[in-house]
Design an enzyme around this catalytic site. Structure first.
Site, PDB file in Angstrom:
ATOM      1  N   PHE A 148      60.684  68.000  20.144  1.00  0.00           N
ATOM      2  CA  PHE A 148      60.611  66.931  21.153  1.00  0.00           C
ATOM      3  C   PHE A 148      60.667  65.546  20.529  1.00  0.00           C
ATOM      4  CE2 PHE A 148      57.834  70.558  22.433  1.00  0.00           C
ATOM      5  CZ  PHE A 148      58.737  71.153  23.293  1.00  0.00           C
ATOM      6  N   ALA A 190      73.679  69.448  22.009  1.00  0.00           N
ATOM      7  CA  ALA A 190      74.525  70.486  22.588  1.00  0.00           C
ATOM      8  C   ALA A 190      75.986  70.048  22.594  1.00  0.00           C
ATOM      9  CB  ALA A 190      74.062  70.802  24.013  1.00  0.00           C
ATOM     10  N   ARG A 202      79.829  69.384  31.970  1.00  0.00           N
ATOM     11  CA  ARG A 202      79.911  70.853  31.990  1.00  0.00           C
ATOM     12  C   ARG A 202      78.617  71.440  31.439  1.00  0.00           C
ATOM     13  NH1 ARG A 202      85.159  72.555  29.455  1.00  0.00           N
ATOM     14  NH2 ARG A 202      85.884  72.780  31.599  1.00  0.00           N
ATOM     15  N   THR A 204      70.166  78.746  29.671  1.00  0.00           N
ATOM     16  CA  THR A 204      69.381  77.969  28.706  1.00  0.00           C
ATOM     17  C   THR A 204      69.288  76.507  29.138  1.00  0.00           C
ATOM     18  OG1 THR A 204      71.374  77.733  27.337  1.00  0.00           O
ATOM     19  CG2 THR A 204      69.856  79.500  26.765  1.00  0.00           C
ATOM     20  N   GLN A 236      65.907  74.227  29.707  1.00  0.00           N
ATOM     21  CA  GLN A 236      65.657  72.879  29.197  1.00  0.00           C
ATOM     22  C   GLN A 236      65.103  71.992  30.308  1.00  0.00           C
ATOM     23  OE1 GLN A 236      66.437  71.390  25.815  1.00  0.00           O
ATOM     24  NE2 GLN A 236      65.703  73.483  25.807  1.00  0.00           N
ATOM     25  N   GLU A 286      66.789  65.912  28.009  1.00  0.00           N
ATOM     26  CA  GLU A 286      65.955  64.732  28.215  1.00  0.00           C
ATOM     27  C   GLU A 286      66.098  64.217  29.644  1.00  0.00           C
ATOM     28  OE1 GLU A 286      66.689  62.102  24.879  1.00  0.00           O
ATOM     29  OE2 GLU A 286      65.459  63.427  23.654  1.00  0.00           O
TER      30      GLU A 286
END
Lengths: 739, 213
Positions: free
Chosen positions: A249, A519, A622, A628, A632, A699
């Site tokens: 984090f 990512a 996208r 997953t 998040q 975030e």
């Protein structure tokens, strides 16, 4: 590969593997306890000694005398390292305070010694025998006091870093003075702790001049570089390994004392040493999200058009530290011709403040999105409609600069519909469910997209297996899985035929994990390497690489096909590349958007607050893996509930430290606090941001959540709390009569 | 001015010294170390035998070694995690004689002849326990560090409900507790997940329990 023009159609668009809800490929290891974290590499280092850190017991001053005689003679002790015998140490580029204190002490729990012993118990006992005499100095520990004289700070995120510290468009003062409807309020957010589940830990082993460190870090290359700088050794001599990270984090973006002290301890002991920070060291010995004091002024027309908006924030940090950039979103989120944002930075002697999940936007939206709720009430307008009314498709400071994609209105409309927002009673304190006062609240989520250069190496083995190597980390974000999906899509193989190796400085340098850039950046790096590998495959098989299609283990082109594995009959193929970024972020504002909806209930007698329902709708490019990515977002929503209702590092302003520095005192949400959570991703592919057409969500998910909770609580009670966290003591005396 | 920090350290030193306190007054400081050294030899050599995941272990341990550190540092079963070492987070949860405990809050030498099940004993990557499979399916984890404790707790929670043990949220203490979402969330609240996978964990447990949320 340089990404400097909008992405065209590419193999990722097929979305046969990418975009699918594939379970984590590291799941079987993590759920059975087989994934080895930093302190657990018994397979590679069989007989480490144990290091235990001694932390400073004062917030500011110096060590007058340090007496090691008793500790050094304690059973099992091999070495004790302090600043006196550690040799000359540097300070990492990303560190504000030095990681080994002495003689000067910069903050409470700054490491002042590491005791190395044969066993953990011996090292722990001996660490308590290190006698430190301190000369305490007067410290600056009171943010409100320090802000009275604090200067304006330059925005570290701003492209015009060297420009004026204020950002102004139009004439805020005049427009605000003339606006028919005005809001002018102060909001406070407290210091917060990342409190990831795995405290920082490192295992260090020297082989001559070469150091290998197994650690828990989000940014391999930053950590490696800063460890080399700190120890004064060539970077090439450091191998930095972090295959599994037990949460970060932002707290593990940087080199911390566990790694430095393990390396120094191992050198002194002449054998491998491992060091974990005790849980009570995490808040004071590492980093935290700094507290803010925010003033927001908004002037609007009677029908809700924003005429003037100002957001001024103050925060504190150690000398040479950065401000908490809580005004970030206000420069971009809502329309309005007259604008002002600025930050003040006070010098404090509290521990180092630094990035925590959505630095800037998370505390900034905690304030701004209450302010918008208050403005809606003043206008007699629905809070959703107020946001829709003030949407902008261009950068409000530079109208020639459009957003690459901006579907905030879609998030708001979809969310309101799905949540049953029309059932909300706009009169606060009016809905009862037995003894419970019930309310609904909403807030906007906004977080900028950032792209970071990222490299990868891809290998097609003679067994037909594709191996990806990059120093990218997976801190729970799902990197292993989305990287495997990317390589499988690009090379036309099943995901089961992809092996992903992460978190090792022996691999190409990646973006690392932070700022929700991981990512998109890291998969784009893998994309670039795969494009090169496809070219090599096509060449071996005699295809024109531009036309070749890779699918189901076959390569197709023209009117013929070949097996992918035939390309490696005479030896494996390896390709390496990195993604680099051109200027598309200058011509287009790249951001992610969302809307949070919350239903909360407040006990009419005790003031206890319970969150009953939560929904997030996100538009963030996208979505590489909806399973997953959803995790998040729900995780971020959970941390947002913590920020709303319980998380606060209590400052001892006299002695200068965070008092509640463990998981008993610093409360974070538990199972009982969190209801079922819903997340919806709107269909989007943003061709201006990367060949993956993806952005981040990790975030975005926390942005606005706390305000949505606070607004729901207000709607339930009619008592406005502007001082986070919203704890029951702040509204108990003003609650409406229940019966 | 007296320094309260220093006096606190000294007080802790006396406590750590334990039985050696009487010696400190009469011996020069150098010789005073003989006593802790010999008591350390006693500490190091304590024998304890217990069963972990069906396998017998006989260990010579420091009496101060927690069950968690015995598992992680001596048997090298690192699936049980150290998140706080203070019983605040639940990452170290293991099942001892059928009951879940925080293994950081108990000394290894207190477990003579006990049967201990850790995450490694529930299933393997090749042969997952149904709870492990449900966590994967519902993505009931992210960083994975609290996960072994969550799974051990979840397995034990289902047994506790089956055994009729009530919780703080059980409306009726005399009738058998039910497998509701609220019951499970209450019972799982000693296991913190900072990644915030709670909503997914609730679904994983519900599936493994064969119930609906």
């Amino acid at each position: 590969m340089k990404f400097d023009t909008a992405a065209e159609a590419n193999p990722i668009d097929r979305m046969r593997v990418v975009g699918r809800a594939h379970p984590r490929i590291d799941g079987p290891l993590k759920t059975t306890g087989r994934a080895a974290y930093a302190y657990e590499h018994h397979d590679v280092v069989t007989n480490p000694a144990y290091g235990v850190i001694v932390g400073s017991a004062i917030g500011k001053g110096r060590i007058a005398r340090i007496d090691l005689t008793v500790a050094e003679r304690a059973p099992g002790v091999i070495a004790v390292v302090t600043a006196e015998n550690a040799g000359k140490l540097g300070k990492g580029k990303h560190n504000t305070a030095k990681l080994l204190g002495g003689p000067d002490i910069d903050h409470y729990h700054q490491a002042v010694a590491v005791v190395v012993a044969t066993t953990f118990e011996q090292a722990t006992a001996a660490a308590a025998l290190v006698r430190v005499e301190y000369a305490q100095a007067e410290g600056r520990f009171d943010l409100d006091e320090a802000l009275k004289t604090a200067p304006l700070a330059k925005d570290p995120n701003s492209p015009e870093k060297q420009g004026p510290p204020e950002s102004r468009t139009g004439d805020f003062e005049q427009a605000f003075a003339q606006a028919p409807v005005k809001l002018d309020e102060l909001y406070t957010t407290p210091d917060q702790s990342h409190s990831m589940m795995e405290p920082h830990a490192s295992l260090a082993a020297w082989n001559g001049e070469e150091l290998t460190i197994w650690t828990s870090n989000q940014m391999i290359d930053w950590g490696r570089t800063d460890l080399a700088i700190t120890l004064g050794i060539p970077k090439e001599n450091v191998r930095f390994v972090s295959p599994y990270v037990g949460g970060g984090f932002g707290c593990k973006l940087f080199l911390r004392s566990d790694a430095v002290m393990a390396a120094l301890g191992a050198k002194a002991a002449g054998r491998p040493v491992k060091v974990a920070l005790p849980r009570p060291f995490v808040p004071n010995s590492t980093t935290h999200r700094p507290a803010t004091r925010q003033r927001i002024r908004i002037g609007a027309t009677a029908d809700g058009n924003i005429l003037a908006i100002a957001h001024e924030s103050g925060s504190g940090n150690l000398p040479d530290g950065q401000p908490e950039t809580a005004t970030n979103q206000t420069r971009l989120l809502y329309a309005g011709a007259n604008r002002l944002t600025s930050m003040r930075l006070a010098v404090l002697d509290l521990p180092e403040g630094n990035a925590m999940r959505a630095p800037g936007e998370a505390p900034g939206l905690m304030a701004l999105e209450i302010a918008m709720d208050e403005l809606a009430e003043k206008l007699g307008m629905d809070p959703v409609e107020l946001r829709v009314r003030n949407d902008t498709q261009v950068d409000p400071e530079k109208p020639e600069r459009p957003f690459s994609e901006r579907n905030l209105v879609g998030c708001l409309r979809e969310g309101a519909e799905r949540f049953g927002w029309q059932r909300r009673n706009s009169s606060p304190g009016a809905v009862r469910d037995g003894n419970w006062l019930v309310g609904m609240g909403m807030a906007v989520a906004f977080r900028n997209n950032m792209n970071i250069p990222s490299g990868a190496r891809v290998r097609l083995g003679q067994d037909g297996r594709v191996t990806v190597e990059t120093d990218m980390t997976d801190i729970g974000t799902g990197s292993y899985t989305i990287i495997a999906q990317t390589a499988a899509e690009m090379m036309g193989v099943d995901i089961e035929n992809v092996l992903v190796r992460l978190g090792d400085s022996a691999f190409p340098i990646s973006s690392g994990s932070g700022g929700q850039f991981g990512a998109n950046s890291s998969t784009s790096g893998v994309y670039a390497a795969c494009v090169k590998l496809r070219e090599a495959v096509a060449q071996r098989l005699g295809f024109n690489s531009a036309d070749a299609t890779f699918t189901h283990g076959q390569v197709l082109g023209g009117n013929r096909s070949a097996k992918l594995i035939d390309a490696v009959r005479d030896g494996e193929l390896v390709a390496e590349d990195k993604i680099e970024w051109g200027g598309l972020d200058k011509s287009y504002q790249q951001s992610t958007f969302g809307a949070h909806f919350v239903e909360a209930a407040v006990d009419g007698f005790t003031g206890e607050i319970r969150v009953r329902r939560m929904l997030a709708v996100c538009a963030a490019g996208r979505i590489l893996n909806p399973l997953t990515a959803r995790s998040q977002v729900i995780g971020a929503m959970t941390m947002g509930v913590g920020a709303a209702l319980m998380e606060e590092l209590a400052v001892d302003k006299r002695r200068g430290f965070f008092v509640n520095h463990d998981l008993a005192g610093y409360e974070v949400p538990v199972h009982a606090d969190i209801p079922h959570q819903e997340v919806i991703f709107l269909d989007e592919a943003d061709d201006k941001v990367s060949p993956m057409k993806a952005k981040g969500v990790a975030e975005l998910g926390i942005c606005g959540v706390a305000a949505a909770v606070a607004n729901a609580v207000y709607n339930a009670t009619g008592v406005r709390v502007r001082d986070y966290p919203v704890t029951l003591d702040k509204h108990l005396n003003s609650l409406p009569a229940v019966s | 001015m007296a320094n309260p920090v220093e006096s606190e350290v000294s007080r802790r030193g006396v406590l750590v010294g334990g039985t050696a306190t009487a010696m400190i007054g009469v011996l020069p400081s150098g010789q005073g170390q003989a006593q802790p050294a010999s008591s350390d030899a006693v500490r190091q050599g304590f024998e304890v035998s217990f069963e972990v995941n069906g396998k017998p272990y006989s260990l010579q341990l420091d009496t101060r070694t927690t069950l968690l550190d015995a598992l992680r540092e001596h048997i090298h079963l690192t699936g049980s995690k150290k998140g706080c070492d203070h019983g605040q987070c639940g990452a170290c949860t293991v099942i001892v004689n059928g009951v879940r405990i925080n293994s950081c809050l108990t000394l290894a030498v207190m477990h003579q002849d006990d049967r201990i099940t850790t995450i490694e004993g529930l299933g393997t990557p090749e042969q997952l326990h149904p709870m492990q499979a449900a966590f994967i399916k519902h993505d009931g984890y992210q960083c994975g560090y609290c996960t072994p404790g969550q799974i051990c707790s979840a397995v034990a929670v289902l047994d506790e409900i089956k055994a009729g043990i009530p919780s703080h949220v059980s409306a009726d203490l005399t009738s058998p507790p039910e497998l509701t979402n609220v019951e499970m969330r209450e019972r799982m609240s000693g296991n913190i997940c900072r990644c915030g996978a709670y909503s997914n964990i609730a679904e994983a447990i519900a599936e493994a329990a064969g119930s609906k949320t």
